[in-house]
Design a protein around this motif. Structure first.
Motif, mmCIF file in Angstrom:
data_model
loop_
_atom_site.group_PDB
_atom_site.id
_atom_site.type_symbol
_atom_site.label_atom_id
_atom_site.label_comp_id
_atom_site.label_asym_id
_atom_site.label_seq_id
_atom_site.Cartn_x
_atom_site.Cartn_y
_atom_site.Cartn_z
ATOM 1 N N VAL A 1 -1.224 -4.862 -2.896
ATOM 2 C CA VAL A 1 -2.369 -4.770 -1.981
ATOM 3 C C VAL A 1 -1.854 -5.021 -0.558
ATOM 4 O O VAL A 1 -1.288 -6.091 -0.286
ATOM 5 C CB VAL A 1 -3.460 -5.797 -2.344
ATOM 6 C CG1 VAL A 1 -4.558 -5.795 -1.288
ATOM 7 C CG2 VAL A 1 -4.038 -5.487 -3.711
ATOM 8 N N PRO A 2 -2.047 -4.086 0.351
ATOM 9 C CA PRO A 2 -1.422 -4.206 1.684
ATOM 10 C C PRO A 2 -2.213 -5.061 2.669
ATOM 11 O O PRO A 2 -2.454 -4.661 3.811
ATOM 12 C CB PRO A 2 -1.348 -2.740 2.136
ATOM 13 C CG PRO A 2 -2.535 -2.097 1.510
ATOM 14 C CD PRO A 2 -2.716 -2.779 0.163
ATOM 15 N N TYR A 3 -2.612 -6.265 2.247
ATOM 16 C CA TYR A 3 -3.405 -7.100 3.150
ATOM 17 C C TYR A 3 -2.588 -7.540 4.369
ATOM 18 O O TYR A 3 -3.139 -7.786 5.437
ATOM 19 C CB TYR A 3 -3.986 -8.309 2.410
ATOM 20 C CG TYR A 3 -2.965 -9.297 1.891
ATOM 21 C CD1 TYR A 3 -2.386 -10.244 2.733
ATOM 22 C CD2 TYR A 3 -2.603 -9.297 0.561
ATOM 23 C CE1 TYR A 3 -1.460 -11.154 2.252
ATOM 24 C CE2 TYR A 3 -1.677 -10.196 0.064
ATOM 25 C CZ TYR A 3 -1.102 -11.124 0.912
ATOM 26 O OH TYR A 3 -0.185 -12.026 0.436
ATOM 27 N N GLU A 4 -1.278 -7.647 4.199
ATOM 28 C CA GLU A 4 -0.428 -8.013 5.333
ATOM 29 C C GLU A 4 -0.510 -6.949 6.425
ATOM 30 O O GLU A 4 -0.695 -7.272 7.612
ATOM 31 C CB GLU A 4 1.019 -8.180 4.867
ATOM 32 C CG GLU A 4 1.999 -8.535 5.974
ATOM 33 C CD GLU A 4 1.907 -9.979 6.424
ATOM 34 O OE1 GLU A 4 2.270 -10.248 7.586
ATOM 35 O OE2 GLU A 4 1.467 -10.833 5.616
ATOM 36 N N GLN A 5 -0.393 -5.682 6.027
ATOM 37 C CA GLN A 5 -0.497 -4.582 6.987
ATOM 38 C C GLN A 5 -1.891 -4.505 7.593
ATOM 39 O O GLN A 5 -2.046 -4.251 8.792
ATOM 40 C CB GLN A 5 -0.142 -3.254 6.317
ATOM 41 C CG GLN A 5 1.313 -3.154 5.870
ATOM 42 C CD GLN A 5 1.523 -3.637 4.443
ATOM 43 O OE1 GLN A 5 0.943 -4.646 4.029
ATOM 44 N NE2 GLN A 5 2.353 -2.930 3.686
ATOM 45 N N GLN B 1 -2.732 -4.876 11.503
ATOM 46 C CA GLN B 1 -3.345 -3.737 12.185
ATOM 47 C C GLN B 1 -4.672 -4.103 12.833
ATOM 48 O O GLN B 1 -4.947 -3.713 13.971
ATOM 49 C CB GLN B 1 -3.537 -2.585 11.192
ATOM 50 C CG GLN B 1 -4.208 -1.352 11.789
ATOM 51 C CD GLN B 1 -4.405 -0.252 10.766
ATOM 52 O OE1 GLN B 1 -3.894 -0.319 9.648
ATOM 53 N NE2 GLN B 1 -5.150 0.772 11.137
ATOM 54 N N TRP B 2 -5.506 -4.849 12.108
ATOM 55 C CA TRP B 2 -6.865 -5.129 12.578
ATOM 56 C C TRP B 2 -6.982 -6.432 13.359
ATOM 57 O O TRP B 2 -7.835 -6.568 14.230
ATOM 58 C CB TRP B 2 -7.830 -5.141 11.402
ATOM 59 C CG TRP B 2 -7.912 -3.828 10.673
ATOM 60 C CD1 TRP B 2 -7.667 -2.588 11.198
ATOM 61 C CD2 TRP B 2 -8.245 -3.626 9.300
ATOM 62 N NE1 TRP B 2 -7.824 -1.621 10.225
ATOM 63 C CE2 TRP B 2 -8.187 -2.231 9.043
ATOM 64 C CE3 TRP B 2 -8.577 -4.465 8.252
ATOM 65 C CZ2 TRP B 2 -8.454 -1.673 7.793
ATOM 66 C CZ3 TRP B 2 -8.846 -3.915 6.995
ATOM 67 C CH2 TRP B 2 -8.791 -2.534 6.783
ATOM 68 N N LEU B 3 -6.145 -7.408 13.003
ATOM 69 C CA LEU B 3 -6.274 -8.730 13.622
ATOM 70 C C LEU B 3 -5.058 -9.116 14.460
ATOM 71 O O LEU B 3 -5.074 -10.181 15.101
ATOM 72 C CB LEU B 3 -6.492 -9.802 12.532
ATOM 73 C CG LEU B 3 -7.669 -9.588 11.583
ATOM 74 C CD1 LEU B 3 -7.665 -10.644 10.485
ATOM 75 C CD2 LEU B 3 -8.984 -9.622 12.352
ATOM 76 N N GLU B 4 -4.013 -8.294 14.403
ATOM 77 C CA GLU B 4 -2.753 -8.615 15.073
ATOM 78 C C GLU B 4 -2.264 -10.000 14.646
ATOM 79 O O GLU B 4 -1.859 -10.827 15.478
ATOM 80 C CB GLU B 4 -2.912 -8.522 16.595
ATOM 81 C CG GLU B 4 -3.267 -7.124 17.078
ATOM 82 C CD GLU B 4 -3.350 -7.027 18.585
ATOM 83 O OE1 GLU B 4 -3.189 -8.072 19.258
ATOM 84 O OE2 GLU B 4 -3.563 -5.910 19.096
ATOM 85 N N TRP B 5 -2.324 -10.250 13.343
ATOM 86 C CA TRP B 5 -1.966 -11.549 12.771
ATOM 87 C C TRP B 5 -1.264 -11.315 11.445
ATOM 88 O O TRP B 5 -1.610 -10.392 10.700
ATOM 89 C CB TRP B 5 -3.226 -12.382 12.572
ATOM 90 C CG TRP B 5 -3.002 -13.695 11.878
ATOM 91 C CD1 TRP B 5 -2.307 -14.765 12.345
ATOM 92 C CD2 TRP B 5 -3.490 -14.076 10.570
ATOM 93 N NE1 TRP B 5 -2.315 -15.791 11.430
ATOM 94 C CE2 TRP B 5 -3.036 -15.388 10.334
ATOM 95 C CE3 TRP B 5 -4.249 -13.424 9.609
ATOM 96 C CZ2 TRP B 5 -3.330 -16.073 9.165
ATOM 97 C CZ3 TRP B 5 -4.537 -14.109 8.434
ATOM 98 C CH2 TRP B 5 -4.097 -15.422 8.214
ATOM 99 N N SER B 6 -0.261 -12.123 11.143
ATOM 100 C CA SER B 6 0.501 -11.978 9.909
ATOM 101 C C SER B 6 0.282 -13.187 9.007
ATOM 102 O O SER B 6 0.783 -14.288 9.310
ATOM 103 C CB SER B 6 1.997 -11.837 10.206
ATOM 104 O OG SER B 6 2.757 -11.960 9.025
#
Length: 202
Positions: free
Chosen positions: A78-82, A86-91
């Motif tokens: 699941v690409p939650y990191e991406q 992308q949406w929050l500019e947070w890792s």
């Protein structure tokens, strides 16, 4: 069935259909999605026989919706990191120092959190004389037992697959304690609801 329940159920059905658009791993997704179909059918049957509160019903629908997301990407992909970058500019990985994909851990935690209210209500339906603490204990035990049976099911399916397919399906990501962590998180999710047990079980 009340309007909120119908809306939640329809949203989950729509999400399930969308999750099958251009599937990435059709066989493995089908194996995971068989539980989605079973869960939706069981939820419909249980609510018709022993009507659940709107909140408990919607929580289960939310859990099934997230399960659909996990099934599409086999949990470990699941690409939650991406999405977060992308949406929050947070890792999340950088923030918490994660070395693995934790979406499967979230799902197991939510299993306990989202199913316990319904299990509490069903326990009180079946045994009206139960006190809140007794109903809560039964709900937690139901979560624990069903989590164990699910891990047995995963193990049985993995024995029938090739080593590569089994790893993709189980999503252990090299963690030999994966099943133990999953069961512990489901139990923790259920236990977190203890402060609300008396209100939920009414």
């Amino acid at each position: 069935m009340s309007a909120p329940k119908r809306l939640a159920y329809a949203a989950v059905l729509a999400g399930f259909v969308l999750s099958w658009l251009q599937p990435l791993w059709p066989l493995e997704q089908a194996l995971h999605s068989s539980l989605t179909v079973l869960g939706l059918a069981l939820l419909w049957w249980v609510d018709r026989r022993w009507p659940l509160g709107n909140g408990a019903f919607v929580l289960i629908c939310g859990f099934i919706a997230l399960h659909c997301v996990g099934a599409r990407w086999l949990y470990s992909a699941v690409p939650y990191e991406q999405w977060a970058q992308q949406w929050l500019e947070w890792s999340p990985g950088a923030a918490f120092g994660w070395q693995r994909n934790h979406f499967d851990r979230l799902i197991h935690l939510l299993y306990g959190l989202c199913l316990t209210p319904a299990l509490l209500q069903l326990a009180r339906h079946a045994w009206p004389a139960l006190r809140a603490g007794q109903a809560f204990a039964l709900a937690v035990m139901a979560v624990m037992c069903s989590s164990l049976v699910y891990e047995w099911l995963e193990w049985g399916i993995a024995l029938l697959l090739s080593p590569e397919a089994a790893e993709a399906y189980n999503g252990q990501q090299g963690d030999i304690w994966d099943a133990h962590a999953d069961m512990a998180l489901a139990t923790a999710g259920a236990l977190l609801l203890w402060p609300l047990a008396r209100k939920i079980s009414q």
